[in-house]
Motif scaffolding. Structure first.
Motif, short mmCIF file in Angstrom:
data_model
loop_
_atom_site.label_atom_id
_atom_site.label_comp_id
_atom_site.label_asym_id
_atom_site.label_seq_id
_atom_site.Cartn_x
_atom_site.Cartn_y
_atom_site.Cartn_z
N HIS B 110 -30.85 10.38 36.71
CA HIS B 110 -31.00 9.73 38.01
C HIS B 110 -32.11 8.69 38.03
CE1 HIS B 110 -28.18 12.04 40.33
NE2 HIS B 110 -28.60 13.13 39.74
N GLU B 139 -24.64 9.29 37.63
CA GLU B 139 -26.05 9.68 37.70
C GLU B 139 -26.97 8.48 37.51
OE1 GLU B 139 -27.59 12.74 35.23
OE2 GLU B 139 -26.49 14.31 36.24
N ILE B 140 -26.50 7.52 36.72
CA ILE B 140 -27.35 6.36 36.46
C ILE B 140 -27.20 5.37 37.60
CG2 ILE B 140 -27.72 4.41 34.93
CD1 ILE B 140 -26.65 6.24 32.69
N ARG B 141 -28.33 5.01 38.19
CA ARG B 141 -28.27 4.10 39.32
C ARG B 141 -28.03 2.68 38.85
NH1 ARG B 141 -30.22 5.43 44.22
NH2 ARG B 141 -30.86 3.28 44.46
#
Lengths: 368, 391
Positions: B110, B139-141
């Motif tokens: 995150h 999850e990866i912004r």
């Protein structure tokens, strides 16, 4: 058969709030993508406006129809209009529509919440509490629903505007330009899709009968469709402005991706997607409960029984329908099918019914 | 009475039972057990895999319990504030999961701030392929920033200072874009995705490892069709880019009153540009209006000029304009002639002003662009000269 008691009545503003909450649904997250795929130019905001107009016209037709039969909802007057058999058949279609819609909304919540928030929680474990709370709410009729919606409504407006306008930092006006660069045709092509997001005015065929002053129903439709149109407009403008038309097509949930594209330091929160999901889930819950209620109301009229047992009767069906789509593509497909179904059921039939009732009325008058 | 007893039981038993289900946070993880990924570096290995596929090394930079109290003196500060975990695989996801074979933490993506891609990988593999995982993974912004490392990317995420977390440092360093025009405007994932999806050529900030410490150094040019690294721009050319796009916010220009006199440093307070396409039949050309306001920031010999005289200021302004002309011309010529790609936003302005023309030329835009004439007009205004005025 249930009777309309005094406490089962809605004020005009309550009805408008219900209509707004019902209209705002899955589209907040998916409309930018669906519209962008169809239109392919940055003009999708015009499409959204036009889609709102289409929905407005449909809403007015529904209201006009319902106003011909004061105090009666669609399930009751459809039998008056076209006879018992045909009327019951129409009612069954409408019930199936509302049932499928509530199942669709419930499943979408389960999918999105399962993906973004509750990683590893099985779909049924999200669906069941969601349905149980809905059941609890509609158990005591339309008034508690209206009161809850009155709480949800201002929360939605404040949080939504706050979150969406946070993205102003990555907003680029150039992404929205040129206006009508490829002409008006792509815009018109997209109306079909945006109107899908707005297929909501149909709930008026049930709601008008609950209104204290049904003559205000046209105003209710204006407000109840106007506010969601504005919301969808803001969403689409900010998503396309922040992400561009090319990218909006590629993200499954473009609005969430937009909120994920920036961080604001200095405030207590840096990331705002959970706020967006909160209001979105509340809105879906609203749509879910009201269509659930409309379906059970229809059943109770069809079988001439109380509404309550019908609610419990519907629960397993909603669950089964909600679990039917095998993957996300089938879920979106179900949404599209629902939209087309709504076109015919609530676009075509009410118009025919309205004309029919005018003709009938005309005959009465000439006879006298 | 009996009824109410029944009712009580009816309420009581479910409430007790529900306690079982309301313990909350069933799948909770303690924060000490989490491996927060702060930065990711991706490199291409020279050796091929068993089936001849590319082997990629993924380096995840994890926060350790020392990251938060970095800088506090005391015991245990000798331990690094970060931990790098490298693992190989034929895909990024595979490499990430492979790293679970060697660490005890639960990886959490995150908080990824930066993504560094090695030059080797960027010039041989389409960036779209490399980034697919980062865009797809929820999850990866999308707000994480992207950099290109000259040489090996994993070296960028290393430092000799124990209290510094390289990923955080790198993410912070781009903020200097406001004050130094040798740094590109920060590019985050969703903005880059836009360039990729629209097949536009683009630039990415370069980072080098200079004696173990990271440093910004120019930019990489990516071809919009292949999405591979095609060439490099140096720091001065990046300045030119910032002047042309008007994305720069601040910086300096060195100037003189007379040639070969002592330099005067012009501090940029604002940079604006307007790219105006001109279409005449089949001929496309561009006029670029560049405007800037600023002040005299430094002057080597305080006595050499009198800034309170407008004539002197105009002279200085003209010299600055000439200097800027040089910067923008060198980069536009380089991108047009040497790399033949449009990374300066000319196509964008054509798309907006002449959508019909753009539809026709967009397929081969980079090639068309390499031959269009561009006219630059620079207009610089010196607003003031700081607190040191009359001699």
């Amino acid at each position: 058969m249930i009777s309309l008691q005094a406490k089962n009545q809605l004020t005009a503003s309550q009805t408008a709030v219900i209509l707004t909450n019902y209209t705002l649904a899955v589209g907040i997250l998916t409309l930018p993508r669906a519209a962008a795929q169809e239109v392919q130019t940055p003009d999708i905001w015009i499409t959204v406006l036009l889609g709102g107009c289409v929905s407005l016209v449909a809403g007015v037709i529904h209201v006009k129809l319902s106003q011909q039969y004061p105090g009666k909802n669609f399930y009751e007057y459809s039998q008056n209009l076209v006879g018992k058999v045909l009327g019951s058949l129409l009612s069954i279609f409408v019930i199936v529509y509302f049932l499928t819609l509530s199942a669709f909304e419930a499943r979408t919540v389960a999918e999105v919440a399962g993906f973004f928030l509750l990683d590893g929680t099985p779909t049924w474990a999200i669906l069941m509490p969601f349905m149980a709370i809905g059941l609890y709410l509609i158990n005591s009729g339309i008034n508690p629903i209206a009161r809850l919606f009155e709480i949800i409504f201002p929360l939605t407006i404040i949080l939504f505007l706050l979150v969406i306008f946070m993205s102003v930092g990555i907003f680029e006006l150039n992404n929205l330009r040129p206006v009508l660069g490829s002409g008006i045709m792509p815009v018109l092509k997209g109306i079909k899709t945006t109107a899908l997001a707005f297929t909501a005015a149909e709930i008026m065929v049930v709601l008008v009968a609950f209104m204290e002053k049904p003559e205000k129903a046209i105003k209710v439709v204006l407000v109840g469709v106007g506010i969601p149109t504005l919301f969808y407009l803001i969403t689409v403008v900010m998503v396309v402005g922040g992400l561009s038309i090319e990218v909006a097509q590629t993200y499954t949930w473009p609005t969430i991706s937009l909120i994920q594209s920036f961080e604001i330091t200095g405030l207590i929160f840096e990331r705002f997607e959970s706020f967006l999901l909160i209001i979105w889930i509340m809105q879906i819950f609203a749509t879910f409960t009201i269509s659930f209620y409309a379906a059970s109301l229809g059943l109770s009229h069809l079988f001439k029984r109380e509404t309550k047992p019908m609610i419990y009767l519907l629960i397993p069906f909603i669950y089964i329908v909600a679990m039917m789509p095998k993957n996300i593509n089938e879920l979106f497909k179900l949404g599209d099918i629902l939209g087309y179904f709504a076109y015919i059921l609530f676009g075509l039939f009410p118009l025919l019914l309205l004309i029919g009732s005018w003709v009938k009325e005309g005959r009465h008058e000439t006879k006298q | 009475m009996k009824l109410s007893n029944n009712y009580k039981r009816f309420v009581f038993i479910p409430s007790i039972l529900s306690l079982l289900f309301l313990t909350s946070c069933w799948s909770t993880n303690e924060i000490e057990d989490l491996g927060l990924i702060l930065g990711v570096a991706v490199d291409l290995e020279e050796e091929k895999g068993q089936e001849g596929e590319n082997v990629i090394t993924l380096t995840n930079q994890l926060a350790t319990s020392n990251s938060s109290n970095a800088g506090i003196e005391g015991q245990g500060t000798q331990q690094n504030a970060y931990k790098n975990v490298s693992e190989t695989g034929s895909s990024l996801m595979e490499a990430t999961r492979n790293s679970l074979l060697e660490i005890e933490e639960i990886l959490l993506a995150h908080h990824v701030k930066v993504l560094v891609i090695g030059e080797e990988l960027a010039s041989t593999t389409s960036l779209q392929q490399t980034l697919d995982y980062f865009i797809r993974e929820h999850e990866i912004r999308q707000s994480c920033q992207i950099f290109i490392a000259k040489e090996r990317a994993s070296h960028i995420l290393e430092t000799s200072e124990p209290s510094v977390v390289p990923s955080m440092k790198l993410a912070q360093m781009t903020k200097a874009h406001d004050r130094n025009s040798k740094i590109l405007m920060p590019i985050h994932l969703s903005k880059l995705n836009r360039k990729i999806q629209s097949d536009a050529s683009f630039l990415l900030q370069n980072v080098i490892s200079d004696q173990g410490e990271m440093k910004f150094d120019g930019a990489s040019v990516f071809d919009g069709k292949t999405k591979k690294l095609q060439g490099l721009l140096n720091k001065e050319e990046v300045e030119g880019v910032n002047w042309i796009t008007g994305e720069g916010k601040g910086g300096l220009v060195k100037s003189y009153v007379e040639k070969k006199s002592t330099p005067i440093i012009y501090e940029i307070l604002s940079m604006n540009s307007n790219i105006q396409p001109r279409v005449n039949g089949n001929d496309i050309s561009f006029d670029v209006e560049i405007e800037s306001e600023g002040r005299i920031g430094e002057q080597k010999e305080a006595t050499s000029i009198d800034p309170s005289s407008n004539e002197t200021l105009i002279k200085v302004e003209e010299n600055i304009e000439e200097e800027v002309q040089k910067l923008v011309k060198s980069v536009s010529e380089k991108t047009q002639q040497e790399y033949q790609v449009d990374v300066l936003g000319f196509g964008e302005s054509l798309r907006i002003e002449y959508p019909k023309v753009w539809e026709k030329v967009k397929k081969d835009w980079d090639k068309t662009f390499s031959e269009v004439p561009i006219q630059f007009n620079v207009n610089v205004t010196i607003k003031d000269y700081g607190t040191l005025g009359n001699k």
